[in-house]
Design a protein around this motif. Structure first.
Motif, PDB file in Angstrom:
ATOM      1  N   LEU A   9       3.887  68.320  34.508  1.00  0.00           N
ATOM      2  CA  LEU A   9       4.606  68.768  35.701  1.00  0.00           C
ATOM      3  C   LEU A   9       3.936  68.237  36.959  1.00  0.00           C
ATOM      4  N   HIS A  10       2.617  68.233  36.993  1.00  0.00           N
ATOM      5  CA  HIS A  10       1.903  67.729  38.167  1.00  0.00           C
ATOM      6  C   HIS A  10       1.989  66.205  38.268  1.00  0.00           C
ATOM      7  N   GLU A  11       2.084  65.542  37.121  1.00  0.00           N
ATOM      8  CA  GLU A  11       2.356  64.101  37.163  1.00  0.00           C
ATOM      9  C   GLU A  11       3.729  63.858  37.794  1.00  0.00           C
ATOM     10  N   ALA A  12       4.691  64.726  37.482  1.00  0.00           N
ATOM     11  CA  ALA A  12       6.027  64.593  38.076  1.00  0.00           C
ATOM     12  C   ALA A  12       5.964  64.795  39.585  1.00  0.00           C
ATOM     13  N   LEU A  13       5.149  65.732  40.047  1.00  0.00           N
ATOM     14  CA  LEU A  13       5.000  65.938  41.489  1.00  0.00           C
ATOM     15  C   LEU A  13       4.471  64.674  42.171  1.00  0.00           C
ATOM     16  N   ILE A  14       3.516  64.020  41.535  1.00  0.00           N
ATOM     17  CA  ILE A  14       2.982  62.772  42.091  1.00  0.00           C
ATOM     18  C   ILE A  14       4.094  61.735  42.199  1.00  0.00           C
ATOM     19  N   ARG A  15       4.865  61.584  41.140  1.00  0.00           N
ATOM     20  CA  ARG A  15       5.958  60.599  41.168  1.00  0.00           C
ATOM     21  C   ARG A  15       6.991  60.934  42.242  1.00  0.00           C
ATOM     22  N   GLU A  16       7.313  62.209  42.393  1.00  0.00           N
ATOM     23  CA  GLU A  16       8.342  62.605  43.351  1.00  0.00           C
ATOM     24  C   GLU A  16       7.862  62.450  44.789  1.00  0.00           C
ATOM     25  N   ILE A  17       6.606  62.725  45.052  1.00  0.00           N
ATOM     26  CA  ILE A  17       6.060  62.514  46.396  1.00  0.00           C
ATOM     27  C   ILE A  17       5.996  61.014  46.695  1.00  0.00           C
ATOM     28  N   ALA A  18       5.632  60.220  45.685  1.00  0.00           N
ATOM     29  CA  ALA A  18       5.615  58.768  45.877  1.00  0.00           C
ATOM     30  C   ALA A  18       7.019  58.248  46.170  1.00  0.00           C
ATOM     31  N   THR A  19       8.014  58.790  45.510  1.00  0.00           N
ATOM     32  CA  THR A  19       9.405  58.394  45.767  1.00  0.00           C
ATOM     33  C   THR A  19       9.799  58.735  47.194  1.00  0.00           C
ATOM     34  N   LEU A  20       9.409  59.913  47.652  1.00  0.00           N
ATOM     35  CA  LEU A  20       9.667  60.300  49.047  1.00  0.00           C
ATOM     36  C   LEU A  20       9.063  59.282  50.001  1.00  0.00           C
ATOM     37  N   ALA A  21       7.829  58.866  49.737  1.00  0.00           N
ATOM     38  CA  ALA A  21       7.168  57.886  50.601  1.00  0.00           C
ATOM     39  C   ALA A  21       7.928  56.562  50.613  1.00  0.00           C
ATOM     40  N   ARG A  22       8.381  56.126  49.454  1.00  0.00           N
ATOM     41  CA  ARG A  22       9.108  54.852  49.391  1.00  0.00           C
ATOM     42  C   ARG A  22      10.436  54.942  50.153  1.00  0.00           C
ATOM     43  N   VAL A  23      11.124  56.073  50.022  1.00  0.00           N
ATOM     44  CA  VAL A  23      12.375  56.265  50.758  1.00  0.00           C
ATOM     45  C   VAL A  23      12.132  56.159  52.255  1.00  0.00           C
ATOM     46  N   ARG A  24      10.982  56.631  52.688  1.00  0.00           N
ATOM     47  CA  ARG A  24      10.634  56.586  54.109  1.00  0.00           C
ATOM     48  C   ARG A  24       9.929  55.282  54.486  1.00  0.00           C
ATOM     49  N   LEU A  27      -1.375  59.735  52.214  1.00  0.00           N
ATOM     50  CA  LEU A  27      -0.125  59.641  52.961  1.00  0.00           C
ATOM     51  C   LEU A  27      -0.253  60.270  54.342  1.00  0.00           C
ATOM     52  N   LEU A  28      -0.925  61.392  54.424  1.00  0.00           N
ATOM     53  CA  LEU A  28      -1.130  62.019  55.735  1.00  0.00           C
ATOM     54  C   LEU A  28      -1.933  61.103  56.656  1.00  0.00           C
ATOM     55  N   GLU A  29      -2.883  60.392  56.083  1.00  0.00           N
ATOM     56  CA  GLU A  29      -3.730  59.509  56.896  1.00  0.00           C
ATOM     57  C   GLU A  29      -2.963  58.315  57.452  1.00  0.00           C
ATOM     58  N   THR A  30      -1.812  58.003  56.871  1.00  0.00           N
ATOM     59  CA  THR A  30      -1.012  56.907  57.437  1.00  0.00           C
ATOM     60  C   THR A  30      -0.405  57.297  58.774  1.00  0.00           C
ATOM     61  N   GLY A  31      -0.304  58.589  59.034  1.00  0.00           N
ATOM     62  CA  GLY A  31       0.318  59.060  60.271  1.00  0.00           C
ATOM     63  C   GLY A  31       1.835  58.927  60.272  1.00  0.00           C
ATOM     64  N   LYS A  32       2.407  58.564  59.127  1.00  0.00           N
ATOM     65  CA  LYS A  32       3.855  58.341  59.058  1.00  0.00           C
ATOM     66  C   LYS A  32       4.605  59.477  58.382  1.00  0.00           C
ATOM     67  N   ILE A  33       3.884  60.501  57.981  1.00  0.00           N
ATOM     68  CA  ILE A  33       4.506  61.642  57.326  1.00  0.00           C
ATOM     69  C   ILE A  33       3.630  62.866  57.551  1.00  0.00           C
ATOM     70  N   THR A  34       4.259  64.022  57.649  1.00  0.00           N
ATOM     71  CA  THR A  34       3.526  65.282  57.751  1.00  0.00           C
ATOM     72  C   THR A  34       3.505  65.967  56.390  1.00  0.00           C
ATOM     73  N   LEU A  35       2.814  67.069  56.313  1.00  0.00           N
ATOM     74  CA  LEU A  35       2.700  67.779  55.041  1.00  0.00           C
ATOM     75  C   LEU A  35       4.018  68.409  54.614  1.00  0.00           C
ATOM     76  N   GLU A  36       4.803  68.909  55.558  1.00  0.00           N
ATOM     77  CA  GLU A  36       5.991  69.702  55.217  1.00  0.00           C
ATOM     78  C   GLU A  36       6.955  68.999  54.264  1.00  0.00           C
ATOM     79  N   PRO A  37       7.293  67.723  54.453  1.00  0.00           N
ATOM     80  CA  PRO A  37       8.203  67.088  53.491  1.00  0.00           C
ATOM     81  C   PRO A  37       7.634  67.043  52.079  1.00  0.00           C
ATOM     82  N   MET A  38       6.325  66.947  51.946  1.00  0.00           N
ATOM     83  CA  MET A  38       5.716  66.942  50.619  1.00  0.00           C
ATOM     84  C   MET A  38       5.725  68.340  50.020  1.00  0.00           C
TER      85      MET A  38
END
Length: 208
Positions: free
Chosen positions: A18-33, A87-98
């Motif tokens: 399940l936590h591996e899935a969370l990693i994949r889903e957060i990575a997908t969010l980053a790619r979409v953005r 991802l937070l360190e990139t400054g291109k996303i905040t915590l809330e979407p994750m």
């Protein structure tokens, strides 16, 4: 060889997946953005080991079952911490979407279940079928109140701090995601129960 594996080992492996899935889903969010994420994922795997997928009996070290599972827990938690922090360190996303991704995952998992238990204790046990809090022998959670309408508990220790510290992040990020996951999972149960965590760290599943 799988005869050496018990229900508890598959239970833990399911939590890891399940936590591996969370990693994949957060990575997908980053790619979409359009946030560069592949380098962060690669660095996380180099530092903390690659993800392990596929049937447990084909992946596990049958000569060191407990140690292998502990290593997989450390790996997935460390890579999740590394990903969120990076991802937070990139400054291109905040915590809330994750955090929202974690909540959506909780909703999705709730939708997969045909039936939910109807008592607070059973819901508490069900949540613990998904969330990682070390190995069962760690006895992290202490129930402080329980009756027909509620169950409340506290963590006796935090097993996640070291993973987030190693990634240069804040462990509160993990708890923000975990709390959202549980809230949306309970909301999706259709049982009328709710979830909250108070300022003193006490968590509760309850129904009026």
């Amino acid at each position: 060889m799988s005869a050496f594996l018990g229900k508890i080992h598959y239970w833990l492996y399911g939590k890891i997946q399940l936590h591996e899935a969370l990693i994949r889903e957060i990575a997908t969010l980053a790619r979409v953005r359009e946030i560069p994420v592949d380098g962060i994922l690669r660095e996380g795997q180099e530092r903390f080991g690659p993800p392990v997928t596929g049937p447990l009996e084909e992946q596990i070290d049958h000569g060191n079952i407990h140690g292998w599972l502990q290593e997989r827990i450390a790996s997935v938690e460390s890579r999740l911490a590394h990903l969120v922090t990076g991802l937070l360190e990139t400054g291109k996303i905040t915590l809330e979407p994750m955090v929202a991704v974690a909540g959506q995952n909780g909703t999705t998992e709730a939708e997969k279940l045909a039936d939910f238990p109807t008592t607070p204790q059973e819901l508490f046990d069900l949540v613990n079928d998904y969330m990682l809090d070390g190995m069962p022998c760690d006895r992290v959670q202490e129930v402080v109140a329980s009756d027909a309408k509620k169950i409340a508990w506290r963590n006796t220790t935090c097993l996640h701090t070291d993973y987030w510290a190693a990634a240069g992040g804040q462990v509160q990020y993990y708890y923000d995601m975990k709390n959202r996951w549980i809230r949306e999972f309970i909301n999706g149960s259709g049982t009328g129960f709710q979830y909250r965590q108070d300022a003193d760290g006490t968590a509760m599943i309850w129904r009026d």
